[in-house]
Design an enzyme around this catalytic site. Structure first.
Site, mmCIF file in Angstrom:
data_model
loop_
_atom_site.group_PDB
_atom_site.id
_atom_site.type_symbol
_atom_site.label_atom_id
_atom_site.label_comp_id
_atom_site.label_asym_id
_atom_site.label_seq_id
_atom_site.Cartn_x
_atom_site.Cartn_y
_atom_site.Cartn_z
ATOM 1 C CE1 TYR A 22 70.367 -28.281 -12.239
ATOM 2 C CE2 TYR A 22 71.500 -29.812 -10.786
ATOM 3 C CZ TYR A 22 71.402 -29.160 -11.995
ATOM 4 O OH TYR A 22 72.341 -29.380 -12.967
ATOM 5 C CG HIS A 99 68.738 -25.283 -19.237
ATOM 6 N ND1 HIS A 99 69.118 -26.600 -19.171
ATOM 7 C CD2 HIS A 99 68.767 -24.935 -20.541
ATOM 8 C CE1 HIS A 99 69.374 -27.029 -20.389
ATOM 9 N NE2 HIS A 99 69.163 -26.038 -21.240
#
Length: 160
Positions: A22, A99
């Site tokens: 991430y 996302h």
């Protein structure tokens, strides 16, 4: 115009959790960048984060009549939540799914989104920049809606 950004479970842990997937940017940093982009476009923007499915459903429902579009990163709930899908359907406004990671390059259970079919679009795998892309997408949708409304008004005037 007004946009609501809804962040799902563990998004508050960005910059700490699995940075190899991430990245290092924190949720607050993403929000700050989005605020700047919205300000330049004269668009109001608000943010909400919860780790609880019911709170996310409540916030989606609260958007009805109070905002013009939604950007949502439902995180893990994107793959499992019929309740969030139904809430998105119920508000009948442009919603863009985000996302951070490319879910199609990850575990099989992350490769299907329950909410994508009821969203105007999805931005997947562009890291934190995906939020900016989603915001630009909403701006484009708003422009199309406004152009359609203007054309309708013009047609009604011509018929009178």
């Amino acid at each position: 115009m007004k946009v609501m950004v809804i962040q799902g479970p563990n998004i508050n842990m960005l910059g700490v959790r699995e940075t190899h997937i991430y990245g290092n940017m924190k949720m607050e940093d993403i929000h700050e960048q989005m605020k700047q982009a919205a300000k330049q476009a004269n668009v109001e923007i608000e943010f909400f984060q919860s780790n609880f499915e019911g709170e996310l459903v409540d916030k989606i429902q609260e958007c009805l009549g109070s905002v013009d579009g939604v950007i949502i990163n439902a995180a893990a709930y994107a793959h499992t939540s019929i309740a969030i899908r139904d809430a998105i359907t119920a508000i009948n406004m442009p919603v863009i799914e985000v996302h951070i990671s490319n879910t199609y390059r990850r575990e099989e259970f992350r490769q299907k989104s329950m909410i994508a079919p009821v969203c105007a679009g999805s931005v997947v795998g562009f890291g934190p920049f995906g939020y900016h892309m989603a915001l630009m997408g909403l701006f484009q949708i708003f422009d199309q809606i406004n152009a359609y409304k203007a054309a309708q008004a013009k047609a009604q005037q011509a018929n009178q």
